[in-house]
Design a protein around this motif. Structure first.
Motif, PDB file in Angstrom:
ATOM      1  N   CYS A  51       0.820  -1.210   0.000  1.00  0.00           N
ATOM      2  CA  CYS A  51       0.000   0.000   0.000  1.00  0.00           C
ATOM      3  C   CYS A  51       0.858   1.265   0.000  1.00  0.00           C
ATOM      4  O   CYS A  51       0.625   2.179  -0.790  1.00  0.00           O
ATOM      5  N   CYS A  65      -6.919   5.048  -3.556  1.00  0.00           N
ATOM      6  CA  CYS A  65      -6.948   4.704  -2.124  1.00  0.00           C
ATOM      7  C   CYS A  65      -7.794   5.704  -1.345  1.00  0.00           C
ATOM      8  O   CYS A  65      -8.616   5.318  -0.499  1.00  0.00           O
ATOM      9  N   CYS A  87     -11.041  -2.611  -1.225  1.00  0.00           N
ATOM     10  CA  CYS A  87     -10.449  -1.434  -1.872  1.00  0.00           C
ATOM     11  C   CYS A  87     -10.267  -1.728  -3.363  1.00  0.00           C
ATOM     12  O   CYS A  87     -10.570  -2.828  -3.836  1.00  0.00           O
TER      13      CYS A  87
END
Length: 191
Positions: A51, A65, A87
């Motif tokens: 991430c 994001c 996500c």
């Protein structure tokens, strides 16, 4: 009492950071705390390499994001409870509203975990879309922890309950202080 209650009016950012860090150490799940406007009030804990160093370092990835986190926060506000969601990469994230006086004043946002096997073809497509090395992206994704959905739910419910108990205690403390100040003003004004 003022209707505009801010999370940092009730609990100092340093204390919120300690609570968040303790949760992350206990659950081994990444998390952060944001105010009602989505502005971080803590430094993220346990963020994954996938991430932080791939998705959020890409302008397109970071925008995706942020959009996912915004939608997760909105869903938590609508439901007024802990929610999990996927996500843009297929990972599982969560949002747990922090409530005070019946209003959402912030949220715990986290996750960066998976509950199923990776869709490697989709991840390679995403890597191309966000402009990162596909093989490095896939290697980083394979390091993401696989978690049972029930474990995520237990961790999220714990986080939701503990944060809201703390807010209730802080509100009680604040109401007591207001009451004492009113008594003092009454006593001073009557003499």
């Amino acid at each position: 009492m003022d209707e505009n209650i801010y999370i940092t009016d009730l609990i100092a950012p340093e204390v919120l950071q300690q609570i968040q860090d303790a949760f992350c150490a206990m659950s081994n799940i990444a998390a952060g705390i944001a105010d009602l406007n989505g502005v971080a009030v803590t430094t993220d804990s346990l963020s994954t390499d996938f991430c932080m160093n791939y998705n959020k370092k890409s302008l397109i990835g970071r925008a995706r994001c942020e959009q996912c986190d915004k939608q997760g926060g909105e869903l938590a506000l609508e439901k007024k409870r802990f929610v999990s969601y996927h996500c843009h990469t297929g990972l599982v994230d969560f949002a747990a509203p922090i409530m005070a006086n019946g209003k959402m004043i912030g949220s715990f946002i986290g996750g960066q975990i998976r509950t199923t096997e990776l869709d490697e073809d989709r991840l390679l497509e995403i890597a191309d879309e966000i402009g990162v090395d596909p093989q490095e992206y896939l290697t980083a994704a394979k390091k993401i922890r696989l978690v049972e959905e029930e474990e995520l739910k237990r961790a999220g419910e714990f986080l939701y309950k503990i944060s809201n108990i703390l807010m209730i205690l802080k509100l009680i403390e604040l109401f007591k202080l207001c009451f004492i100040l009113r008594l003092y003003r009454t006593a001073v004004c009557n003499h």
